[in-house]
Design an enzyme around this catalytic site. Structure first.
Site, PDB file in Angstrom:
ATOM      1  N   GLU A  47       4.600 -50.678  15.340  1.00 17.56           N
ATOM      2  CA  GLU A  47       3.788 -51.636  15.342  1.00 17.56           C
ATOM      3  C   GLU A  47       2.530 -50.317  16.378  1.00 17.56           C
ATOM      4  O   GLU A  47       3.332 -50.626  17.999  1.00 17.56           O
ATOM      5  CB  GLU A  47       3.282 -52.820  16.692  1.00 17.56           C
ATOM      6  CG  GLU A  47       3.335 -54.172  15.458  1.00 17.56           C
ATOM      7  CD  GLU A  47       2.324 -54.538  14.818  1.00 17.56           C
ATOM      8  OE1 GLU A  47       1.363 -54.455  15.261  1.00 17.56           O
ATOM      9  OE2 GLU A  47       3.115 -55.048  13.635  1.00 17.56           O
ATOM     10  N   CYS A  49      -4.413 -51.398  22.604  1.00 18.39           N
ATOM     11  CA  CYS A  49      -3.699 -50.286  20.829  1.00 18.39           C
ATOM     12  C   CYS A  49      -5.230 -50.754  20.251  1.00 18.39           C
ATOM     13  O   CYS A  49      -5.073 -49.500  19.446  1.00 18.39           O
ATOM     14  CB  CYS A  49      -1.905 -50.522  20.580  1.00 18.39           C
ATOM     15  SG  CYS A  49      -2.360 -52.703  20.089  1.00 18.39           S
TER      16      CYS A  49
END
Ligand code: NAD
Length: 460
Positions: A209, A243
């Protein structure tokens, strides 16, 4: 106890079958939920200490997020674990085929500092639901949260099957040298490569991720003030250290001007005239990140912000316009409260800027035109697309959350987490009678040859 012994203990627990019963999995999820609810103040304090995160925001984006993930998983888990029947080709009949989800074994979860509760515990929900033993490695850059995890997790979860190991590069390097059945890593691509290289030694599957520059495209068909509010919220939450935060905006010169003004008033509404005094605005995690971000402020024209305070690691929410495409701020993921607006000639130009970069983790579009939305959706690749809203897609449990290319591989949340932390085992059951298999056994005859050619056509 050495790290190797900790991992060995987890493996022994897994091999004993402890983690497999549905009842154990549901009990662990309930215990995790209890920890989050009863110890919410501990986690809120830790997040305040690590990131100056407002407790309400900690509830929305960290603690409450994981509770939601637990509730969704607990509600559907029994159904998700049911063997899934698939059809059998006629030539193999009579037979039954199904897909059975089994746990992978002992899994390692490595989390970053920016959402240190969510990004450690949301993967844990999937790993436990799938019946694995788990080792959690929180980020050393969010030390208060890391310490809270090390203290509280063993009090609530079964210590035979869930361990927390604190530490930085040295400890993580040692952990990566162990044999795992899955490694789930959230963080930057440089370390992602280290994780993938370590995993390959044991052919361990990995979920990466990662991050990257998530673009926003805004055109003149939308309510610019409304778009600015959403962009400002998504960008400046957690002081831009998200993010899926909008990284930069692409807009025509006319839209840029209007958007910059609208962002200024949206920021005033969110954080007041001086965000330094707002209890709702976060701080940069450490001095290294502060220095890096302070070096990105000098590009284009500063419309809002630009103010910094090294002592408190404060960087004001900053909006820059007329930013050249080769400016430093446009080269790497910003991961902080600086929003450059880059002028484009129109949609074609915007698409070519997006395609020139790495495949983003998320891409956001503010346009009332269905044709524009469709073009961006089909002509670009990204982990996710948000039409009209940034970041919120990750709160939809049914959507896979993950990147593509440089922004990562694999996904999780809801049933996707279960898929990530399970092996999907193929099971075929065929009774010994009637024995139709005889039709394809040697010795081969002309009749069998004719049958085989027909069979191949059917199987194809
Ligand atoms: P970080 O520095 O906390 O690192 C993440 C983890 O990697 C930590 O647990 C750390 O101990 C470990 N680590 C660091 N160096 C290592 C090394 N040399 N070897 C082994 N392990 C090591 O966090 P970060 O990487 O700065 O996080 C920010 C990045 O993460 C950004 O790029 C962001 O976009 C990305 N991110 C992605 C997601 C997502 O869900 N896709 C979520 C949050 C952050």
């Amino acid at each position: 106890m050495t790290l190797a012994q900790t991992v060995e203990d987890l493996r022994r627990s897994y091999d004993s079958g402890l983690t497999k019963p549905l009842s154990w999995r549901l009990a662990q999820l309930a215990a995790l939920r209890r920890m989050l609810v009863e110890r919410a103040p501990d986690f809120e304090d830790a997040l305040l200490a690590d990131l100056a995160k407002n407790p309400t925001e900690s509830q929305i984006a960290e603690i409450g997020f994981v509770v939601g993930e637990i509730d969704h998983t607990a509600k559907h888990l029994r159904r998700w674990l049911r063997p899934r029947r698939v059809s059998v080709p006629g030539a193999l009949m009579p037979a039954r085929a199904s897909v059975v989800r089994e746990p992978l074994g002992v899994v390692l979860v490595i989390a970053p500092w920016n959402y240190p509760v969510q990004l450690l515990l949301a993967p844990l929900v999937g790993a436990l639901a799938a019946g694995n033993a788990v080792l959690l490695k929180p980020s050393e850059l969010a030390p208060a949260t890391s310490a809270a995890m090390a203290r509280l997790v063993p009090q609530y979860l079964d210590p035979r099957a869930v361990s927390v190991v604190e530490g930085g590069v040295a400890e993580t390097t040692e952990l990566l040298a162990q044999r795992w059945d899955h490694i789930f890593y959230t963080g930057n691509g440089r370390v992602g490569r280290i994780v993938a290289a370590a995993a390959v030694q044991n052919l361990t599957p990995v979920t990466l991720e990662l991050g990257g520059k998530s673009p926003v495209y805004v055109d003149d068909t939308v309510d610019i003030a409304a778009a600015a509010e959403r962009i400002a919220w998504g960008k400046f939450m957690n002081a831009g250290q998200t993010c899926v935060a909008p990284d930069y905006v692409l807009a025509t010169a006319a839209v840029s001007r209007r958007l910059a003004e609208a962002l200024e008033s949206a920021l005033g509404a969110l954080y007041g005239a001086d965000p330094a005094t707002s209890p709702d605005y976060g701080r940069i995690v450490d001095a290294r990140q502060f220095e890096r971000l302070a070096g990105l402020l000098d590009a284009g024209t500063t419309v809002v912000g630009g103010v910094t305070d090294p002592a408190s690691r404060y960087i004001a929410p900053t909006v820059l316009t007329d930013v050249p495409r080769d400016a430093a701020v446009m080269q790497e993921e910003i991961f902080g409260p600086v929003l450059p607006i880059v002028t484009v000639a129109g949609l074609d130009d915007a698409i070519s800027v997006i395609k020139a970069g790495d495949k983003p983790l998320a891409l956001y579009v503010f346009s009332a035109s269905a044709a524009v939305r469709k073009r961006i959706l089909t002509e670009t690749s990204s982990g996710a697309v948000g039409f009209g809203v940034p970041a919120a897609h990750l709160a939809v449990a049914g959507l896979p959350f993950g990147g593509v290319g440089e922004s990562g591989s694999g996904s999780y949340h809801g049933e996707n987490s279960l898929r990530t932390f399970s092996h999907e085992k193929a099971v075929l059951t065929k009774s010994l009678k009637p024995d139709t298999m005889k039709l394809i056994y040697p010795p081969y005859t002309d009749a069998k040859d004719r049958f085989a050619r027909g069979l191949l056509r059917k199987l194809g």
